[in-house]
Design a protein around this motif. Sequence first.
Motif, short mmCIF file in Angstrom:
data_model
loop_
_atom_site.label_atom_id
_atom_site.label_comp_id
_atom_site.label_asym_id
_atom_site.label_seq_id
_atom_site.Cartn_x
_atom_site.Cartn_y
_atom_site.Cartn_z
N UNK A 51 -9.52 11.37 1.52
CA UNK A 51 -9.71 10.72 0.23
C UNK A 51 -10.54 11.60 -0.69
N UNK A 52 -10.24 11.51 -1.97
CA UNK A 52 -11.06 12.21 -2.96
C UNK A 52 -12.43 11.55 -2.99
N UNK A 53 -13.47 12.35 -2.94
CA UNK A 53 -14.83 11.81 -2.96
C UNK A 53 -15.19 11.20 -4.31
N UNK A 54 -14.50 11.58 -5.36
CA UNK A 54 -14.79 11.04 -6.68
C UNK A 54 -14.07 9.74 -6.97
N UNK A 55 -12.80 9.66 -6.60
CA UNK A 55 -12.01 8.48 -7.00
C UNK A 55 -11.44 7.68 -5.83
N UNK A 56 -11.33 8.28 -4.66
CA UNK A 56 -10.82 7.55 -3.51
C UNK A 56 -9.32 7.64 -3.31
N UNK A 57 -8.64 8.38 -4.18
CA UNK A 57 -7.20 8.52 -4.00
C UNK A 57 -6.89 9.61 -2.97
N UNK A 58 -5.69 9.54 -2.41
CA UNK A 58 -5.20 10.58 -1.51
C UNK A 58 -4.56 11.68 -2.34
N UNK A 87 -12.44 -0.95 -1.98
CA UNK A 87 -12.40 -1.33 -0.56
C UNK A 87 -12.07 -0.13 0.32
N UNK A 88 -11.20 0.73 -0.16
CA UNK A 88 -10.82 1.93 0.58
C UNK A 88 -12.03 2.84 0.77
N UNK A 89 -12.80 3.04 -0.29
CA UNK A 89 -13.98 3.89 -0.21
C UNK A 89 -15.03 3.28 0.71
N UNK A 90 -15.22 1.97 0.61
CA UNK A 90 -16.19 1.28 1.47
C UNK A 90 -15.77 1.40 2.93
N UNK A 125 -19.38 6.33 -0.61
CA UNK A 125 -19.95 5.56 -1.71
C UNK A 125 -19.21 5.89 -3.00
N UNK A 126 -18.91 4.86 -3.78
CA UNK A 126 -18.35 5.09 -5.10
C UNK A 126 -19.44 5.66 -5.98
N UNK A 155 -21.78 6.09 -9.08
CA UNK A 155 -22.29 5.04 -9.95
C UNK A 155 -21.46 4.90 -11.21
N UNK A 156 -21.08 6.01 -11.85
CA UNK A 156 -20.33 5.90 -13.08
C UNK A 156 -18.94 5.35 -12.87
N UNK A 157 -18.39 5.43 -11.67
CA UNK A 157 -17.07 4.85 -11.41
C UNK A 157 -17.17 3.42 -10.91
N UNK A 158 -18.31 3.04 -10.40
CA UNK A 158 -18.47 1.72 -9.82
C UNK A 158 -18.73 0.66 -10.87
N UNK A 159 -19.00 1.05 -12.09
CA UNK A 159 -19.23 0.08 -13.16
C UNK A 159 -20.70 -0.20 -13.36
#
Length: 69
Positions: free
Chosen positions: A19-26, A50-53, A58-59, A61-65
């Motif tokens: 997974x990408x550490x920034x966004x969680x996508x493959x 949920x995928x990152x968790x 960790x998501x 902070x700026x992506x987590x809202x």
Amino acid sequence: MNKDTPCIAVCMIDPGTGLCLGCGRTLPEIARWHRMDTAERQAVMAQLPARMTAAGLALPVMAAGPQPD
């Protein structure tokens, strides 16, 4: 970036999860992103927290809202 992508320009693939550490996508999701329709992109984005968790990542902070005070 913008609301049509979860990318936050922290582009590093975690070797353990793929997974990408920034966004969680493959990588395949990242490669196909601009060919996906809106519904498919939104479905992927809905899975990312949920995928990152689950992966123990960790998501950022700026992506987590907004964070509570």
